[in-house]
Design a protein around this motif. Structure first.
Motif, PDB file in Angstrom:
ATOM      1  N   TYR A 205      41.963  53.383  44.941  1.00 21.67           N
ATOM      2  CA  TYR A 205      43.390  52.432  44.533  1.00 21.67           C
ATOM      3  C   TYR A 205      42.724  51.168  44.225  1.00 21.67           C
ATOM      4  O   TYR A 205      43.264  50.532  43.358  1.00 21.67           O
ATOM      5  N   GLY A 206      41.598  50.732  45.048  1.00 20.05           N
ATOM      6  CA  GLY A 206      41.022  49.255  44.482  1.00 20.05           C
ATOM      7  C   GLY A 206      40.895  49.283  43.188  1.00 20.05           C
ATOM      8  O   GLY A 206      40.260  48.110  42.753  1.00 20.05           O
ATOM      9  N   SER A 207      40.304  50.402  42.276  1.00 16.56           N
ATOM     10  CA  SER A 207      40.221  50.359  40.910  1.00 16.56           C
ATOM     11  C   SER A 207      41.265  49.639  40.245  1.00 16.56           C
ATOM     12  O   SER A 207      41.070  48.833  39.338  1.00 16.56           O
ATOM     13  N   VAL A 208      42.464  50.095  40.641  1.00 11.35           N
ATOM     14  CA  VAL A 208      43.707  49.496  39.999  1.00 11.35           C
ATOM     15  C   VAL A 208      43.786  47.939  40.486  1.00 11.35           C
ATOM     16  O   VAL A 208      43.960  47.134  39.391  1.00 11.35           O
ATOM     17  N   VAL A 209      43.417  47.457  41.519  1.00 10.11           N
ATOM     18  CA  VAL A 209      43.294  46.249  41.818  1.00 10.11           C
ATOM     19  C   VAL A 209      42.457  45.433  41.058  1.00 10.11           C
ATOM     20  O   VAL A 209      42.778  44.237  40.519  1.00 10.11           O
ATOM     21  N   CYS A 210      41.151  45.908  41.098  1.00 13.51           N
ATOM     22  CA  CYS A 210      40.243  45.335  40.142  1.00 13.51           C
ATOM     23  C   CYS A 210      40.529  45.185  38.718  1.00 13.51           C
ATOM     24  O   CYS A 210      40.275  44.091  38.036  1.00 13.51           O
ATOM     25  N   ALA A 211      41.321  46.140  38.114  1.00 15.77           N
ATOM     26  CA  ALA A 211      41.487  46.231  36.649  1.00 15.77           C
ATOM     27  C   ALA A 211      42.708  44.991  36.505  1.00 15.77           C
ATOM     28  O   ALA A 211      42.656  44.456  35.483  1.00 15.77           O
ATOM     29  N   ARG A 212      43.600  44.964  37.336  1.00 23.17           N
ATOM     30  CA  ARG A 212      44.385  43.927  37.109  1.00 23.17           C
ATOM     31  C   ARG A 212      44.042  42.569  37.374  1.00 23.17           C
ATOM     32  O   ARG A 212      44.327  41.502  36.819  1.00 23.17           O
ATOM     33  N   GLY A 213      42.895  42.288  38.249  1.00 23.71           N
ATOM     34  CA  GLY A 213      42.419  41.082  38.344  1.00 23.71           C
ATOM     35  C   GLY A 213      41.166  40.606  37.447  1.00 23.71           C
ATOM     36  O   GLY A 213      40.628  39.630  37.379  1.00 23.71           O
ATOM     37  N   ALA A 214      40.579  41.563  36.823  1.00 20.83           N
ATOM     38  CA  ALA A 214      39.282  41.574  36.107  1.00 20.83           C
ATOM     39  C   ALA A 214      39.629  40.751  35.039  1.00 20.83           C
ATOM     40  O   ALA A 214      38.445  39.936  34.714  1.00 20.83           O
ATOM     41  N   PRO A 215      40.369  40.812  34.007  1.00 20.27           N
ATOM     42  CA  PRO A 215      40.296  39.863  32.693  1.00 20.27           C
ATOM     43  C   PRO A 215      39.957  38.513  32.920  1.00 20.27           C
ATOM     44  O   PRO A 215      40.525  37.566  33.642  1.00 20.27           O
ATOM     45  N   GLY A 216      38.768  38.033  32.443  1.00 19.02           N
ATOM     46  CA  GLY A 216      38.389  36.870  32.421  1.00 19.02           C
ATOM     47  C   GLY A 216      37.463  36.444  33.711  1.00 19.02           C
ATOM     48  O   GLY A 216      37.013  35.284  33.912  1.00 19.02           O
ATOM     49  N   LEU A 217      37.505  37.363  34.462  1.00 17.20           N
ATOM     50  CA  LEU A 217      36.724  37.301  35.793  1.00 17.20           C
ATOM     51  C   LEU A 217      35.295  36.987  35.517  1.00 17.20           C
ATOM     52  O   LEU A 217      34.731  37.878  34.748  1.00 17.20           O
ATOM     53  N   ARG A 218      34.577  36.043  36.416  1.00 18.87           N
ATOM     54  CA  ARG A 218      33.127  35.872  36.245  1.00 18.87           C
ATOM     55  C   ARG A 218      32.500  36.768  37.132  1.00 18.87           C
ATOM     56  O   ARG A 218      31.892  36.391  38.070  1.00 18.87           O
ATOM     57  N   VAL A 219      32.126  38.045  36.741  1.00 21.03           N
ATOM     58  CA  VAL A 219      31.325  38.738  37.483  1.00 21.03           C
ATOM     59  C   VAL A 219      30.469  39.507  36.531  1.00 21.03           C
ATOM     60  O   VAL A 219      30.610  39.696  35.481  1.00 21.03           O
ATOM     61  N   ASP A 220      29.256  39.783  37.299  1.00 21.27           N
ATOM     62  CA  ASP A 220      28.128  40.701  36.513  1.00 21.27           C
ATOM     63  C   ASP A 220      28.525  41.940  36.170  1.00 21.27           C
ATOM     64  O   ASP A 220      27.889  42.685  35.189  1.00 21.27           O
ATOM     65  N   ALA A 221      28.973  42.696  37.142  1.00 14.06           N
ATOM     66  CA  ALA A 221      29.321  44.218  37.051  1.00 14.06           C
ATOM     67  C   ALA A 221      30.561  44.641  37.669  1.00 14.06           C
ATOM     68  O   ALA A 221      30.976  43.991  38.891  1.00 14.06           O
ATOM     69  N   ILE A 222      31.188  45.589  37.322  1.00 20.18           N
ATOM     70  CA  ILE A 222      32.326  46.274  37.952  1.00 20.18           C
ATOM     71  C   ILE A 222      32.099  47.722  38.178  1.00 20.18           C
ATOM     72  O   ILE A 222      31.474  48.252  36.921  1.00 20.18           O
TER      73      ILE A 222
END
Length: 322
Positions: A205-222
């Motif tokens: 379920y953490g994948s759903v959390v990450c997807a909701r927070g990811a747009p514009g997020l400055r990370v190198d890899a998901i």
């Protein structure tokens, strides 16, 4: 007008949801433990520096908060929670944040964050709380050992996770609450460690959390693993900058979850396209033959491949794991 699902896939999804909900609602209601009281945490300013002295001061404040929560749990008669908190208050453990209320929120650091050149932020899935923290912590420790020096792993339990057997595990409600918190934390982390390679590792379920927070997020890899879906149809809706990877163990029961979304009058059920499917567009890595809880198991294929991704290296091809 009555709701009429179109197509066999929608019908299978609706049937799976109804069956799961019929089991989950009474089970979740019966199994939910009484709330364990805890004092409000100390008010801490955003992280503005990652110097050893500043981090040590922050760790000390949160250690005091953990001890206070442990005393409260003991006074309440919850020996299990009190024992968990006594272990967390060990001076060798390092918490950037702690809140013992409502199941617990923590951000624990493994390794020396002040010197880290590679940082992995773990986002857990369902059934993770203070009382069920051991497996989450063990995975973070195993990854830290696999990565070696100059790396830090951060176990981010920053939201109230759903129970696996509950209606909340089928919708994005908990993820919608968690996503802004994750974004704030990653923003602070990048501000104090701008040159570190930062990866977001998202289980279940953490994948759903990450997807909701990811747009514009400055990370190198998901990295999405053991994912029921993300609530998005493709990697293009996650982050334009990050490399997006996905993996699933051969014995992971999550593969049986229907990968579709049903828009009902008051909510949307299901999380859409399978992240390991070609149409999602992620780079798929070999996650071995393990089950849903085996991705960060010491010595495992997925642990080695996830560590390689965090380090900026390509994962090993299937069948080749030096």
């Amino acid at each position: 007008m009555a709701f009429r699902p179109r197509g066999s896939r929608s019908r299978r999804t609706l049937l799976a949801v109804l069956v799961a909900a019929s089991v989950a609602v009474p089970v979740a209601g019966a199994a939910r433990p009484a709330a364990v009281p805890a004092p409000a945490p100390a008010l801490l300013a955003p992280i503005t520096t990652a110097t050893p002295a500043a981090l040590d001061e922050r760790y000390a404040v949160n250690r005091d908060g953990i001890r206070a929560a442990g005393r409260t749990a003991a006074d309440h008669g919850d020996r299990r929670r009190a024992a968990v908190l006594r272990a967390m208050a060990d001076p060798a453990r390092h918490f950037l944040s702690f809140d013992g209320r409502d199941g617990g929120r923590t951000t624990e650091v493994f390794g020396d964050l002040s010197r880290a050149e590679r940082i992995a932020v773990l986002v857990p899935g369902s059934d993770t709380s203070l009382d069920a923290y051991g497996r989450f912590r063990a995975g973070a420790e195993a990854l830290r050992q696999q990565l070696g020096d100059r790396a830090a792993v951060i176990a981010w339990l920053g939201y109230r996770t759903p129970s696996t057997v509950s209606p909340e595990a089928m919708t994005a409600g908990r993820a919608d609450v968690a996503a802004p918190r994750l974004r704030r934390f990653i923003g602070e982390l990048r501000a104090v460690k701008p040159s570190a390679r930062t990866s977001l590792l998202c289980h279940s379920y953490g994948s759903v959390v990450c997807a909701r927070g990811a747009p514009g997020l400055r990370v190198d890899a998901i990295v999405l693993y053991g994912s029921p879906g993300t609530g998005t149809d493709s990697v293009g809706r996650l982050s334009g900058r990050a490399d997006v990877w996905a993996g699933r163990g051969a014995d992971d029961w999550i593969a049986a979850v229907p990968h579709a979304r049903l828009r009902l009058p008051f909510t949307t059920v299901g999380f859409g396209t399978d992240p390991v499917a070609k149409e999602f567009g992620a780079r798929v890595f070999d996650a071995g033959t393990g089950g849903h809880s085996d991705y960060l198991k010491p010595g495992s294929v997925p642990l080695r491949n996830i560590a390689r991704i965090v380090s900026g290296r390509a994962p090993s091809p299937a069948g080749r794991h030096a």
